[in-house]
Design an enzyme around this catalytic site. Structure first.
Site, PDB file in Angstrom:
ATOM      1  N   ASN A 113       0.854  -1.183   0.000  1.00 19.89           N
ATOM      2  CA  ASN A 113       0.000   0.000   0.000  1.00 19.89           C
ATOM      3  C   ASN A 113       0.890   1.234   0.000  1.00 19.89           C
ATOM      4  OD1 ASN A 113      -2.274   1.649   0.150  1.00 19.89           O
ATOM      5  ND2 ASN A 113      -2.363   1.557   2.380  1.00 19.89           N
TER       6      ASN A 113
ATOM      7  N   HIS B 145       0.869   5.192   1.161  1.00 21.57           N
ATOM      8  CA  HIS B 145       0.136   6.114   2.032  1.00 21.57           C
ATOM      9  C   HIS B 145       0.768   7.495   1.949  1.00 21.57           C
ATOM     10  CE1 HIS B 145      -2.303   7.510   5.318  1.00 21.57           C
ATOM     11  NE2 HIS B 145      -1.223   7.991   5.904  1.00 21.57           N
TER      12      HIS B 145
ATOM     13  N   ASP C  52      -2.634   0.957   8.142  1.00 21.94           N
ATOM     14  CA  ASP C  52      -1.379   1.646   7.816  1.00 21.94           C
ATOM     15  C   ASP C  52      -0.260   1.319   8.809  1.00 21.94           C
ATOM     16  OD1 ASP C  52      -2.685   2.816   5.640  1.00 21.94           O
ATOM     17  OD2 ASP C  52      -3.320   4.550   6.816  1.00 21.94           O
TER      18      ASP C  52
HETATM   19  C1  GRF Z   1      -2.645   8.652  -2.813  1.00 18.59           C
HETATM   20  O1  GRF Z   1      -2.011   9.830  -2.394  1.00 18.59           O
HETATM   21  C2  GRF Z   1      -2.724   7.665  -1.676  1.00 18.59           C
HETATM   22  O2  GRF Z   1      -1.663   7.723  -0.789  1.00 18.59           O
HETATM   23  C3  GRF Z   1      -3.988   8.092  -0.988  1.00 18.59           C
HETATM   24  O3  GRF Z   1      -4.851   8.412  -2.038  1.00 18.59           O
HETATM   25  C4  GRF Z   1      -4.095   8.882  -3.135  1.00 18.59           C
HETATM   26  C5  GRF Z   1      -4.553   8.144  -4.352  1.00 18.59           C
HETATM   27  O4  GRF Z   1      -4.317   8.873  -5.480  1.00 18.59           O
HETATM   28  N1  GRF Z   1      -4.482   7.074  -0.122  1.00 18.59           N
HETATM   29  P1  GRF Z   1      -4.550   8.266  -6.924  1.00 18.59           P
HETATM   30  O5  GRF Z   1      -5.940   7.636  -6.955  1.00 18.59           O
HETATM   31  O6  GRF Z   1      -3.468   7.268  -7.202  1.00 18.59           O
HETATM   32  O7  GRF Z   1      -4.471   9.442  -7.847  1.00 18.59           O
END
Ligand code: GRF
Length: 205
Positions: free
Chosen positions: A112, A114, A150
């Site tokens: 994942n 974050h 997380d």
């Molecule tokens: C990323 O910044 C991720 O960390 C967060 O949501 C965003 C997703 O962006 N949880 P995208 O859909 O890849 O543009």
């Protein structure tokens, strides 16, 4: 010369899919070592699914509300991902915590990304919470998912400065730029070199 097949990646999304796009773009180069073989989502009508369609990558949707309970959704999601025989599953803006069945199947190869420097500011409002706290540096964290929110073993982190005039939108966007670059670099490194997870420590040989 031995023919090495690119690693098979399944990406899970819930939104705009800009991280997914970065992976799709990177994997157009055979030297990258991986290709996105499917994109899954927990909802319809999102840009992430359109991006997959545009790249000719198969998609699937498993909505929680289409299942009697969370456990059966988890089983269905696990089955869908399993069909694509992934070497790595990547949650890229996927706004669901998976369940025990999914983790049993993919727990050592489910990443994942974050948008803060964990363990600070977990959850879906990371940049907002970081800004409200007044930190001067935040960033993005790539980690293997465990049963917590997380909390899994960290693969890599990148720092992003917080500017005095940042609002949630500007900070979120600046983090995403660094996050996409880190994701592409680190996923490539993992698939080309392999990894081991010992307790909380991730090692790439
Ligand atoms: C990323 O910044 C991720 O960390 C967060 O949501 C965003 C997703 O962006 N949880 P995208 O859909 O890849 O543009």
């Amino acid at each position: 010369m031995p023919v090495t097949e690119p690693a098979r990646i399944v990406v899970l999304v819930s939104g705009s899919g800009s991280n997914l796009q970065a992976l799709l773009d990177a994997s157009a180069d055979p030297a990258y070592g991986a290709r996105v073989v499917a994109v899954g989502a927990d909802r319809d009508g999102i840009a992430g699914l359109d991006r997959a369609d545009a790249a000719g990558v198969p998609t699937f949707v498993e909505r929680v509300k289409d299942h009697p309970d969370r456990e059966q959704w988890d089983a269905a999601l696990t089955a869908r991902v399993t069909e694509h025989r992934p070497d790595l599953v990547i949650s890229a803006g996927f706004l669901k915590l998976v369940g025990p069945r999914f983790l049993a199947a993919f727990g050592d190869r489910y990443l994942n990304t974050h948008n803060t420097l964990l363990p600070a500011f977990p959850g879906i409002h990371g940049p907002r919470d970081a800004l409200a706290y007044g930190v001067k540096v935040t960033g993005a964290t790539l980690f293997f998912v465990d049963a917590g929110m997380d909390t899994g073993p960290i693969v890599a982190q990148v720092a992003v400065p917080v500017r005095d005039d940042d609002d949630v939108d500007t900070l979120t966007e600046r983090i995403k730029e660094a996050e996409r670059k880190q994701l592409v670099e680190q996923v490539g490194r993992l698939v080309r070199e392999g990894w081991t997870i010992t307790g909380r420590k991730v090692t790439v040989p």
